[in-house]
Every structure is written in structure tokens, then in C-alpha cells.
Scaffold this motif. Sequence first.
Motif, PDB file in Angstrom:
ATOM      1  N   ASN A  22       0.826  -1.210   0.000  1.00 57.15           N
ATOM      2  CA  ASN A  22       0.000   0.000   0.000  1.00 57.15           C
ATOM      3  C   ASN A  22       0.859   1.257   0.000  1.00 57.15           C
ATOM      4  N   LEU A  23       1.918   1.254   0.792  1.00 58.50           N
ATOM      5  CA  LEU A  23       2.820   2.401   0.827  1.00 58.50           C
ATOM      6  C   LEU A  23       3.555   2.548  -0.496  1.00 58.50           C
ATOM      7  N   LEU A  24       3.941   1.424  -1.083  1.00 56.31           N
ATOM      8  CA  LEU A  24       4.628   1.457  -2.373  1.00 56.31           C
ATOM      9  C   LEU A  24       3.734   2.078  -3.442  1.00 56.31           C
ATOM     10  N   VAL A  25       2.466   1.704  -3.461  1.00 60.01           N
ATOM     11  CA  VAL A  25       1.522   2.270  -4.435  1.00 60.01           C
ATOM     12  C   VAL A  25       1.381   3.774  -4.212  1.00 60.01           C
ATOM     13  N   GLU A  26       1.284   4.190  -2.961  1.00 58.99           N
ATOM     14  CA  GLU A  26       1.170   5.617  -2.638  1.00 58.99           C
ATOM     15  C   GLU A  26       2.373   6.392  -3.151  1.00 58.99           C
ATOM     16  N   LEU A  27       3.567   5.846  -2.946  1.00 58.32           N
ATOM     17  CA  LEU A  27       4.783   6.534  -3.370  1.00 58.32           C
ATOM     18  C   LEU A  27       4.914   6.554  -4.889  1.00 58.32           C
ATOM     19  N   LEU A  28       4.487   5.477  -5.544  1.00 60.03           N
ATOM     20  CA  LEU A  28       4.493   5.458  -7.009  1.00 60.03           C
ATOM     21  C   LEU A  28       3.570   6.538  -7.567  1.00 60.03           C
ATOM     22  N   GLU A  29       2.416   6.688  -6.939  1.00 63.22           N
ATOM     23  CA  GLU A  29       1.475   7.721  -7.385  1.00 63.22           C
ATOM     24  C   GLU A  29       2.104   9.101  -7.293  1.00 63.22           C
ATOM     25  N   VAL A  30       2.765   9.368  -6.167  1.00 61.92           N
ATOM     26  CA  VAL A  30       3.403  10.676  -5.978  1.00 61.92           C
ATOM     27  C   VAL A  30       4.523  10.876  -6.993  1.00 61.92           C
ATOM     28  N   ALA A  31       5.384   9.859  -7.133  1.00 58.96           N
ATOM     29  CA  ALA A  31       6.552   9.983  -8.019  1.00 58.96           C
ATOM     30  C   ALA A  31       6.127  10.160  -9.473  1.00 58.96           C
ATOM     31  N   MET A  32       5.109   9.420  -9.916  1.00 56.48           N
ATOM     32  CA  MET A  32       4.672   9.522 -11.304  1.00 56.48           C
ATOM     33  C   MET A  32       3.908  10.826 -11.542  1.00 56.48           C
ATOM     34  N   LYS A  33       3.152  11.257 -10.553  1.00 54.77           N
ATOM     35  CA  LYS A  33       2.384  12.492 -10.703  1.00 54.77           C
ATOM     36  C   LYS A  33       3.284  13.702 -10.768  1.00 54.77           C
ATOM     37  N   ASP A  34       4.384  13.661 -10.017  1.00 54.70           N
ATOM     38  CA  ASP A  34       5.234  14.836  -9.916  1.00 54.70           C
ATOM     39  C   ASP A  34       6.507  14.722 -10.739  1.00 54.70           C
ATOM     40  N   SER A  35       6.516  13.811 -11.711  1.00 57.56           N
ATOM     41  CA  SER A  35       7.651  13.693 -12.620  1.00 57.56           C
ATOM     42  C   SER A  35       7.334  14.398 -13.933  1.00 57.56           C
ATOM     43  N   LYS A  36       8.359  14.539 -14.758  1.00 58.65           N
ATOM     44  CA  LYS A  36       8.135  15.054 -16.097  1.00 58.65           C
ATOM     45  C   LYS A  36       7.433  13.986 -16.921  1.00 58.65           C
ATOM     46  N   THR A  37       7.351  14.169 -18.223  1.00 59.62           N
ATOM     47  CA  THR A  37       6.801  13.125 -19.076  1.00 59.62           C
ATOM     48  C   THR A  37       7.602  11.838 -18.854  1.00 59.62           C
ATOM     49  N   SER A  38       6.918  10.784 -18.427  1.00 60.56           N
ATOM     50  CA  SER A  38       7.613   9.564 -18.000  1.00 60.56           C
ATOM     51  C   SER A  38       7.230   8.364 -18.858  1.00 60.56           C
ATOM     52  N   TYR A  39       8.261   7.669 -19.350  1.00 59.43           N
ATOM     53  CA  TYR A  39       8.082   6.417 -20.078  1.00 59.43           C
ATOM     54  C   TYR A  39       8.393   5.275 -19.109  1.00 59.43           C
ATOM     55  N   VAL A  40       7.402   4.446 -18.833  1.00 62.79           N
ATOM     56  CA  VAL A  40       7.565   3.326 -17.904  1.00 62.79           C
ATOM     57  C   VAL A  40       7.464   2.031 -18.705  1.00 62.79           C
ATOM     58  N   ILE A  41       8.517   1.219 -18.646  1.00 59.82           N
ATOM     59  CA  ILE A  41       8.641   0.035 -19.509  1.00 59.82           C
ATOM     60  C   ILE A  41       8.839  -1.203 -18.643  1.00 59.82           C
ATOM     61  N   ILE A  42       7.969  -2.189 -18.806  1.00 61.83           N
ATOM     62  CA  ILE A  42       8.060  -3.444 -18.043  1.00 61.83           C
ATOM     63  C   ILE A  42       8.262  -4.593 -19.024  1.00 61.83           C
ATOM     64  N   ASP A  43       9.430  -5.190 -18.987  1.00 60.56           N
ATOM     65  CA  ASP A  43       9.744  -6.318 -19.869  1.00 60.56           C
ATOM     66  C   ASP A  43       9.566  -7.638 -19.106  1.00 60.56           C
ATOM     67  N   GLY A  44       9.022  -8.652 -19.803  1.00 60.01           N
ATOM     68  CA  GLY A  44       8.917  -9.985 -19.226  1.00 60.01           C
ATOM     69  C   GLY A  44       7.803 -10.140 -18.213  1.00 60.01           C
ATOM     70  N   LEU A  45       6.653  -9.511 -18.464  1.00 58.43           N
ATOM     71  CA  LEU A  45       5.522  -9.663 -17.543  1.00 58.43           C
ATOM     72  C   LEU A  45       5.182 -11.128 -17.291  1.00 58.43           C
ATOM     73  N   ASP A  46       5.309 -11.954 -18.322  1.00 61.14           N
ATOM     74  CA  ASP A  46       4.974 -13.378 -18.203  1.00 61.14           C
ATOM     75  C   ASP A  46       5.918 -14.116 -17.273  1.00 61.14           C
ATOM     76  N   GLU A  47       7.047 -13.505 -16.908  1.00 60.91           N
ATOM     77  CA  GLU A  47       7.988 -14.123 -15.977  1.00 60.91           C
ATOM     78  C   GLU A  47       7.478 -14.071 -14.539  1.00 60.91           C
ATOM     79  N   CYS A  48       6.445 -13.253 -14.285  1.00 60.93           N
ATOM     80  CA  CYS A  48       5.848 -13.147 -12.954  1.00 60.93           C
ATOM     81  C   CYS A  48       4.612 -14.054 -12.860  1.00 60.93           C
ATOM     82  N   GLU A  49       4.279 -14.456 -11.649  1.00 63.38           N
ATOM     83  CA  GLU A  49       3.060 -15.242 -11.444  1.00 63.38           C
ATOM     84  C   GLU A  49       1.838 -14.401 -11.796  1.00 63.38           C
TER      85      GLU A  49
END
Length: 511
Positions: A363-390
Amino acid sequence: MSGQSQARNTISFDSRLFRDTLSNFQNSLSPVQGQGFANTALEALQRCIGDIQTEQVIMRNMRNINRIRPFIDVMQQYGKIIEVFLNVTNFLAFIWGPMKFLLQVTSKYLNCFDIILDEYEHLGECLPQFQQYHSLFLGNSYMRTVLGLVYQDILEFMVGAAWKDLAMPLEQIRAKLSRHKGLVEGQASLIEFEEAKVARELAKRAFDRAEKEDSRRRKVEITNWLAAADSKSDQEHFESLRKEYPGTGSWILNDRHMKCWLDSSNFTNTELWLFGIPGAGKTILTSVIVQYLEKIGQSTPSAGAIPVAVAYFYCRYRTENKDNFNAVGRGILSQLIKHNEGIISLLWEKMADSGEITLKASNLLVELLEVAMKDSKTSYVIIDGLDECEKTERRKIISTLQSISEAINQQVPGTIRLLFISTNEPDIRRRLSSIVKIQLKPNDDDIRQYTTIWTAKIQKRFRLSDAETDNIIAKVLERAQVLKNLHDQGSRAQLEQELRPETLPIGLEKA
């Protein structure tokens, strides 16, 4: 020089001081904050104060909010003075806007609210009654400079207060404002003004040194708390693999869907899913995209260009710090804060309050991600290998990032741009069914380059003629997966055996 010309030059100097100060302040804001503050009038702040008072009456937790009135009154006087010299009215919007924001955010937390009220009360006490000295500002250019320095100090307070990092700057800001008040009320001479200017610069240098050291210490502690996987090392490894085959994968940058996603001015294609079979080169293509975006982010922005931040993560099956939501979130967060050091103080405070050696609370991690993404410049977020996770973990990765992205992009379109890379798993396909997709297929340019490199090695090892080498190229252009196998044969006879039609696989699926 005529008096009229001299006045124009003086006012131009004062104008630059104000504009430079405002520009620096705007650069510290997120796009959402910048847009919101720019449109804030005093009336909106006063309505906000009234709403807070009404809510506190209902909740029976009234605070003496009227103690900020002297600050508001003196800033109104200040605004009327600077309008005479600057002939604009938007400078005070960046005082009213942050003030409204701080009051709204802290009103739910009474201790914080009281601190903010106290500080605005103190600031009001440190400022002169500007209207009484109107003629002094008209007649003295260096006194007009004091107006610009006051603006610097007020906005410096706003930056610190925005992330509750009040302890260090406030004493210095109060001291500077008090000096400015003394200069105005004492109608200081030019010599006194210059002495105050030197004292201000010395104090600023001392504060900057202390702040730099404190920031460095906090960064180290936050880095240890996040304990994020080293995505940079992963990226460097994949870039090194591509060095043997220059240009491999560069075609992806010219794909029409990818070009739209890369274009930060395109607000309709902010999410993209790149998928293909195992071994299709998805991770190599990811490294191509990351490298391209990092070059853009590191280059000096041209006029009108939008600065960008890049955050990426390479997931790995059954690797504790690379196969779950918390690992991905910590990795993305650790990269975003490098692009927005303004949130360091907030993270440090949250770290201290969490009591955790390593950030584990989702829950805290989600809160901090919201703050960091909201208060950043134009941000490209890239997740490779989603299928590697359960499944449960990749569902949380997708839903969390999409939820944050959609909320931010509704306020400032195109700010957050998401790219997911994976195999075509049914659950991933369902969750990403509504976004733009790129399906990976064998690429002729990559295959031809790969073939040319390996057949040159084969020709050298077995001393083949050009005609024999061309024959190999013709046979394997569509069978590039077997080239390394041909190179590893023990003799020329074995090589010829492998090249027979009944032995050489047909198609990449059989290779």
C-alpha cells in the motif's frame, strides 16, 4: 542616457529577476501542479479557506486559520506594487496556488495544518507593509531589486513546504525576509543594500552546502530502503549483446504504433503492448527502446521540447527481486526519483515512519508510485517480461500502473506512457485487450544481418569459397536459428551433412 530610458533598463532588470525566479520554480513542479497553480486567483484561495473553516466547524476541530490573514493582506499590497513595474498579474498566482494546495493537503492532518498556519503567520511578520513604501520603490532601483528577492524567498518556502522539508530552509528564509524588511523600513542606502546582499550570499552558500550534504545522506538511506534490483546492469548487458550485431532491432523504432507511443505530443496512444513467442527477441527490442529514450532524456532539450524521464524493469522468473509487484514497483520508483529529487524529503519521511528496513508494504509502495509519477516530467515506464511473474503479481503490476497512469493522464494528457512486453498469455491478453498492440514476427533485416555475420565466421573457419558461402546464405536466410549450430560442427563433412534438406530445419518454429 535619458531618465525614461534608464527607467526602462531598470525595470527590465527587475523583470528578469522575477521571471528567472518564476521559471526556476515552475521547473520544480510537475505538469499537473504547474497548470493548476498558474490559474489560481486570490478568490479561489479565499473560497478554499472558507471551505476548510466550514468543514472544521462540522468536525468540531476548529483552528485559528485567521492568523494567515496578515500574510495574505501584505502579499496583496505586494502584488499591487509589482504590477506597476512588471505590467503583469500572473506572478502572484504562484503564491496563491501553492498556498491553496498546502492548506488543502494538510487540513486533514491537524498537526501539519498547525505547522503550515504558524509558518504563514511568521512569514507575514517578516514582511513590511509594502503600500506604505510605494514612493520608495518608485525612486530607488535597488529597492525594486528587494521586491524580486522577496519573491525568491517566498517561492523557496513553497518548494520546501510542498514536501514538508521545513526544518532546514525556514530559519534561513525568515532571516532573509527580515533583512529585506529592515532595508525597506529603514529606507536603506545603497551601501547598506550591498552589505545585506553580501550577507545574503554568504548565508546562501552555507545553507546550500548543508542542504547538499543532507540530500546526499538521505539518498543513500532511501536507496538502501528501496533495495531495488539493478535494472541499469541488465540494460548494459543487453546493449553489450547487441554490439556484435549493430543495428539489430532498430526496426522497432520505425513501427507506426511504436512511433506514436514514443511521440510525447501524441495523447491518444499512451499505452502499448509488445508481445511475441519465447525467443522472439523481445528483451533485446526492449533494450533498443530504452537506449533510444535514455539518449533523448540525456540530450539538451531544444526550445519547446518536453523533458522526459525513463524508468524500466526486466522481470525474471523465480528471481525474488525481479518476479513480483513489489520488486517492479521499487525498481520503477528508484529510477523516477533520480529524475525528480524534489520528492526525496517525502520518501525519507515515509521511510522513517514505516519502521521497515526494506520497503515491503504494498500500500505504501503504491502511494509513493502515485506521488513519483504524478510529480515527474513526461515519464516512459517500460516493463519487460511480464509473463515471468506469477499471474497474481502481473495482474497487480498491470492494474496499478494503468490506474495511476489513467488518473494522471486525465489531468495532463500524455504525461505517463506505459509499455508492457511479454508472451501472449491469455490473462495478460485479457487485461491489455483495450490498448494498442505490436505482435512480433521474424524480421528480415535482423535475420539477414545475423546470417551475414555467422556465414562470414563459417567461411573463415572452413576456408569456403565465396560461391559456397553464398549458397549457405541462400539456404539459411529463413532458418537463422541454426547458424550457430553450423558453426559448432566438428568438421567440414559434418557441416555438409547438416546442410542437407532432410537435416536442416525449415522455418523458425522448427529451428
